[in-house]
Design an enzyme around this catalytic site. Structure first.
Site, mmCIF file in Angstrom:
data_model
loop_
_atom_site.group_PDB
_atom_site.id
_atom_site.type_symbol
_atom_site.label_atom_id
_atom_site.label_comp_id
_atom_site.label_asym_id
_atom_site.label_seq_id
_atom_site.Cartn_x
_atom_site.Cartn_y
_atom_site.Cartn_z
ATOM 1 C CE LYS A 62 -3.948 1.401 2.563
ATOM 2 N NZ LYS A 62 -4.531 1.476 0.881
ATOM 3 C CD GLU B 109 -6.282 -3.759 -5.556
ATOM 4 O OE1 GLU B 109 -6.829 -3.735 -4.287
ATOM 5 O OE2 GLU B 109 -5.231 -3.304 -5.991
HETATM 6 N N1 PMP Z 1 -7.511 -2.125 -2.741
HETATM 7 C C1 PMP Z 1 -7.218 -0.640 -3.185
HETATM 8 C C2 PMP Z 1 -6.799 -0.602 -3.642
HETATM 9 C C3 PMP Z 1 -7.149 0.098 -2.090
HETATM 10 O O1 PMP Z 1 -6.712 1.088 -1.918
HETATM 11 C C4 PMP Z 1 -7.999 -0.738 -0.471
HETATM 12 C C5 PMP Z 1 -8.176 0.457 0.210
HETATM 13 N N2 PMP Z 1 -8.863 2.010 0.327
HETATM 14 C C6 PMP Z 1 -8.741 -1.622 -0.941
HETATM 15 C C7 PMP Z 1 -8.753 -2.763 -1.596
HETATM 16 C C8 PMP Z 1 -9.695 -2.235 0.448
HETATM 17 O O2 PMP Z 1 -8.568 -2.290 1.608
HETATM 18 P P1 PMP Z 1 -9.767 -2.465 3.443
HETATM 19 O O3 PMP Z 1 -10.755 -3.157 3.266
HETATM 20 O O4 PMP Z 1 -8.139 -2.693 3.954
HETATM 21 O O5 PMP Z 1 -9.020 -0.757 2.995
#
Ligand code: PMP
Length: 288
Positions: free
Chosen positions: A151, A184
């Site tokens: 991230k 995603e």
């Molecule tokens: N994919 C991406 C690219 C993200 O930035 C996020 C978070 N906003 C998610 C998936 C979802 O992850 P989380 O449930 O940990 O927020």
């Protein structure tokens, strides 16, 4: 009155929370972050977020300049200092101030800052009626370029896909990987339901290991719903019975149209609604 921002060990007024223009987080997107929710004054899945932050940092050879306990304490301190009861925390670690060159090792001190604020949510109507998405033409980062499990502060890949969504007058875009499988959404993980079974792409398909995704998989298990992690194609999305996204900001949100194809009955389906309800109860510690 402005916010109190935690930066490099101190809480300071928002107006005084400044970082150098030589910070490689800014010059190169060289850094990592987490977005975390606060529900009823409690920081949601904090341990899992901290774990992910350290993994992201390790993958890019960035040393987080604090122990886990100190970092956890600092997040809590920032939430309390801003009286955040329901909101959002942004925890950022950048490479720190260096020179104009790429070399990250000239950056002596990484910068850590924490913002605790309110959160801008999707309109309630999206949760009631579901949202529309499109397939992005922008391919998700190749795992050998920048592993999507990191991230990082470099979200350009996702931003380009988000622009495609906004150009198409929808709020989200689905990103596919270099092999054509679903990765995603630009800021959320993808789930579908077909014949009563829940499917989600494996993280190796190019997804962030979502904290909300993990919670939803656990909650589905508790409801005796079957969850299968396998590669999904665009066709799978086009013919599924239900479709939903999960993420820290979005929580669980139904998708009712993709690329002009109506999903199922055109409204959030029963499994989506059940998981949304279960998620709410889990996050808030009570029924809606
Ligand atoms: N994919 C991406 C690219 C993200 O930035 C996020 C978070 N906003 C998610 C998936 C979802 O992850 P989380 O449930 O940990 O927020």
């Amino acid at each position: 009155m402005g916010l109190k921002i935690w930066i490099d060990g101190k809480l300071v007024d928002e107006a005084d929370a400044k970082i150098s223009v030589f910070d490689h987080g800014l010059l190169y997107g060289d850094g990592v972050f987490e977005g975390i929710r606060v529900y009823n004054g409690k920081i949601f899945e904090l341990e899992a977020h901290i774990d992910r932050l350290y993994k992201s940092a390790k993958a890019i050879r960035l040393a987080v300049p604090m122990s886990r306990d100190k970092l956890i304490g600092s997040v809590k301190e920032t939430v309390q200092a801003n009286n955040v009861v329901g909101g959002y925390v942004r925890l950022v670690v950048t490479r720190g101030a260096g020179t104009l060159g790429l070399n990250p090792f000239v950056c002596e001190n990484s910068t850590v800052f924490i913002i605790a604020d309110n959160i801008q949510l999707y309109p309630e109507e999206f949760y009631e009626n579901g949202m529309k998405v499109i397939s992005a033409t922008t391919v998700r980062n190749h795992p050998l370029a920048l592993p999507p499990q990191v991230k990082s502060l470099n979200y350009l890949n996702n931003i380009l896909a988000k622009i495609e969504a906004l150009d198409g007058n929808v709020a989200e875009a689905i990103m596919y990987n270099h092999e054509g499988y679903v990765a995603e959404a630009t800021g959320d993980n993808v789930f579908i339901v077909k014949d009563g079974v829940i499917y989600t792409p494996p993280v190796e398909a190019g997804a962030l290991s979502g904290i909300t995704r993990a919670v939803v998989i656990r909650l589905a298990g508790q409801e005796n719903l079957q969850v299968v992690e396998r590669n999904l194609t665009k066709f799978d999305l086009y013919v599924c019975d239900e479709f939903f996204l999960t993420g820290t900001a979005a929580e669980v949100i139904g998708v009712v149209e993709i690329d002009g194809r109506v999903v199922g009955e055109g409204k959030p389906g029963p499994i989506t609604r059940l998981l949304r309800k279960e998620f709410y109860s889990y996050a808030h510690g009570k029924e809606k």
